[in-house]
Design a protein around this motif. Sequence first.
Motif, PDB file in Angstrom:
ATOM      1  N   UNK A  15      40.003   6.071 -31.301  1.00 18.64           N
ATOM      2  CA  UNK A  15      39.143   6.799 -32.227  1.00 18.64           C
ATOM      3  C   UNK A  15      37.734   6.251 -32.149  1.00 18.64           C
ATOM      4  N   UNK A  16      36.791   7.079 -32.570  1.00 24.14           N
ATOM      5  CA  UNK A  16      35.398   6.654 -32.587  1.00 24.14           C
ATOM      6  C   UNK A  16      34.664   7.453 -33.655  1.00 24.14           C
ATOM      7  N   UNK A  17      33.600   6.857 -34.179  1.00 28.15           N
ATOM      8  CA  UNK A  17      32.792   7.478 -35.221  1.00 28.15           C
ATOM      9  C   UNK A  17      31.492   8.000 -34.629  1.00 28.15           C
ATOM     10  N   UNK A  18      31.040   9.160 -35.107  1.00 28.73           N
ATOM     11  CA  UNK A  18      29.799   9.767 -34.647  1.00 28.73           C
ATOM     12  C   UNK A  18      29.033  10.288 -35.862  1.00 28.73           C
ATOM     13  N   UNK A  19      27.732  10.368 -35.732  1.00 29.52           N
ATOM     14  CA  UNK A  19      26.902  10.849 -36.831  1.00 29.52           C
ATOM     15  C   UNK A  19      27.217  12.311 -37.153  1.00 29.52           C
ATOM     16  N   UNK A  20      27.556  13.094 -36.133  1.00 29.31           N
ATOM     17  CA  UNK A  20      27.873  14.513 -36.321  1.00 29.31           C
ATOM     18  C   UNK A  20      28.626  14.999 -35.084  1.00 29.31           C
ATOM     19  N   UNK A  21      29.142  16.229 -35.166  1.00 26.43           N
ATOM     20  CA  UNK A  21      29.823  16.774 -33.992  1.00 26.43           C
ATOM     21  C   UNK A  21      28.824  16.991 -32.856  1.00 26.43           C
ATOM     22  N   UNK A  22      27.585  17.336 -33.202  1.00 33.11           N
ATOM     23  CA  UNK A  22      26.549  17.510 -32.176  1.00 33.11           C
ATOM     24  C   UNK A  22      26.257  16.181 -31.482  1.00 33.11           C
ATOM     25  N   UNK A  23      26.272  15.077 -32.250  1.00 32.40           N
ATOM     26  CA  UNK A  23      26.046  13.752 -31.655  1.00 32.40           C
ATOM     27  C   UNK A  23      27.171  13.417 -30.678  1.00 32.40           C
ATOM     28  N   UNK A  24      28.420  13.731 -31.054  1.00 29.18           N
ATOM     29  CA  UNK A  24      29.535  13.502 -30.142  1.00 29.18           C
ATOM     30  C   UNK A  24      29.346  14.295 -28.857  1.00 29.18           C
ATOM     31  N   UNK A  25      29.067  15.582 -29.001  1.00 35.01           N
ATOM     32  CA  UNK A  25      28.926  16.448 -27.825  1.00 35.01           C
ATOM     33  C   UNK A  25      27.790  15.977 -26.921  1.00 35.01           C
ATOM     34  N   UNK A  26      26.703  15.538 -27.513  1.00 33.01           N
ATOM     35  CA  UNK A  26      25.571  15.035 -26.727  1.00 33.01           C
ATOM     36  C   UNK A  26      25.968  13.777 -25.954  1.00 33.01           C
ATOM     37  N   UNK A  27      26.642  12.858 -26.639  1.00 29.83           N
ATOM     38  CA  UNK A  27      27.053  11.612 -25.980  1.00 29.83           C
ATOM     39  C   UNK A  27      28.105  11.884 -24.909  1.00 29.83           C
ATOM     40  N   UNK A  28      29.021  12.805 -25.183  1.00 25.44           N
ATOM     41  CA  UNK A  28      30.044  13.138 -24.194  1.00 25.44           C
ATOM     42  C   UNK A  28      29.392  13.741 -22.943  1.00 25.44           C
ATOM     43  N   UNK A  29      28.439  14.647 -23.150  1.00 19.42           N
ATOM     44  CA  UNK A  29      27.755  15.299 -22.029  1.00 19.42           C
ATOM     45  C   UNK A  29      27.026  14.273 -21.159  1.00 19.42           C
ATOM     46  N   UNK A  30      26.451  13.239 -21.808  1.00 19.81           N
ATOM     47  CA  UNK A  30      25.715  12.202 -21.066  1.00 19.81           C
ATOM     48  C   UNK A  30      26.650  11.095 -20.565  1.00 19.81           C
ATOM     49  N   UNK A  31      27.963  11.305 -20.745  1.00 22.23           N
ATOM     50  CA  UNK A  31      28.995  10.375 -20.265  1.00 22.23           C
ATOM     51  C   UNK A  31      28.868   8.998 -20.924  1.00 22.23           C
ATOM     52  N   UNK A  32      28.534   8.994 -22.217  1.00 16.96           N
ATOM     53  CA  UNK A  32      28.403   7.747 -22.968  1.00 16.96           C
ATOM     54  C   UNK A  32      29.670   7.404 -23.750  1.00 16.96           C
ATOM     55  N   UNK A  33      30.600   8.364 -23.835  1.00 16.89           N
ATOM     56  CA  UNK A  33      31.864   8.134 -24.536  1.00 16.89           C
ATOM     57  C   UNK A  33      32.879   7.734 -23.485  1.00 16.89           C
ATOM     58  N   UNK A  40      37.483   5.134 -18.574  1.00 15.86           N
ATOM     59  CA  UNK A  40      37.281   6.509 -18.128  1.00 15.86           C
ATOM     60  C   UNK A  40      36.312   7.225 -19.054  1.00 15.86           C
ATOM     61  N   UNK A  41      35.430   8.026 -18.467  1.00 18.38           N
ATOM     62  CA  UNK A  41      34.505   8.825 -19.260  1.00 18.38           C
ATOM     63  C   UNK A  41      34.987  10.274 -19.361  1.00 18.38           C
ATOM     64  N   UNK A  42      36.151  10.560 -18.805  1.00 22.86           N
ATOM     65  CA  UNK A  42      36.765  11.879 -18.960  1.00 22.86           C
ATOM     66  C   UNK A  42      37.587  11.835 -20.244  1.00 22.86           C
ATOM     67  N   UNK A  43      36.917  12.160 -21.354  1.00 19.00           N
ATOM     68  CA  UNK A  43      37.475  12.018 -22.696  1.00 19.00           C
ATOM     69  C   UNK A  43      37.427  13.365 -23.396  1.00 19.00           C
ATOM     70  N   UNK A  44      38.457  13.642 -24.183  1.00 19.48           N
ATOM     71  CA  UNK A  44      38.444  14.861 -24.984  1.00 19.48           C
ATOM     72  C   UNK A  44      38.939  14.555 -26.391  1.00 19.48           C
ATOM     73  N   UNK A  45      38.555  15.404 -27.313  1.00 14.35           N
ATOM     74  CA  UNK A  45      39.009  15.238 -28.685  1.00 14.35           C
ATOM     75  C   UNK A  45      40.480  15.582 -28.772  1.00 14.35           C
ATOM     76  N   UNK A  46      41.246  14.749 -29.469  1.00 11.76           N
ATOM     77  CA  UNK A  46      42.653  15.018 -29.700  1.00 11.76           C
ATOM     78  C   UNK A  46      42.780  15.864 -30.967  1.00 11.76           C
ATOM     79  N   UNK A  47      43.902  16.516 -31.117  1.00 11.44           N
ATOM     80  CA  UNK A  47      44.136  17.302 -32.322  1.00 11.44           C
ATOM     81  C   UNK A  47      44.205  16.359 -33.513  1.00 11.44           C
ATOM     82  N   UNK A  48      43.499  16.736 -34.587  1.00 10.74           N
ATOM     83  CA  UNK A  48      43.515  15.900 -35.776  1.00 10.74           C
ATOM     84  C   UNK A  48      43.391  16.781 -37.005  1.00 10.74           C
ATOM     85  N   UNK A  49      43.976  16.313 -38.095  1.00  9.50           N
ATOM     86  CA  UNK A  49      43.886  17.038 -39.356  1.00  9.50           C
ATOM     87  C   UNK A  49      42.689  16.523 -40.129  1.00  9.50           C
TER      88      UNK A  49
END
Length: 155
Positions: A15-33, A40-49
């Motif tokens: 798990x990881x914390x992000x300021x917003x979903x846009x922040x996550x998407x930006x970091x994922x796109x730049x391969x920072x997650x 591995x930088x090939x990461x995806x969000x898992x299903x969560x409630x």
Amino acid sequence: MIRYNLRCEKGHAFESWFQSSAAYESQEKRRLVSCPACGSVKVERAIMAPQIVSKKGREQAAPAPAPAETAGSESTPLLMAQERELRAKLKELRDHIVKNADNVGERFPNEARKMHYGDIEHRPIYGEASPDEARALIDEGVEVSPLPVLPDDRN
């Protein structure tokens, strides 16, 4: 802040914390997650409630299951040791802040602003702020950070 349960291409859950979903998407796109177990930088969000808790119901809320408790996830001994070490450091940080700062409760946004603009003397404080209040403080240039909340705190 938003917490995401994540999974790498090799199936490691974390798990990881992000300021917003846009922040996550930006970091994922730049391969920072990246996966803490294998890098591995090939990461995806898992299903969560989602866990939505009103301000009054915080003490009564049941904690969301940790990623290691999610069906089908496997935690490596190295990852478990890293998690324990990180949690210990976060607890030490939080305990230091609580011991050395004034709890101003719901007055936190106003007190932080007054210090930022020089209306009152600077001192270490902590307290409560809604996500919108925290964003407004950050937008004004007031340096704020959330106190770490650990799974043990929710008991």
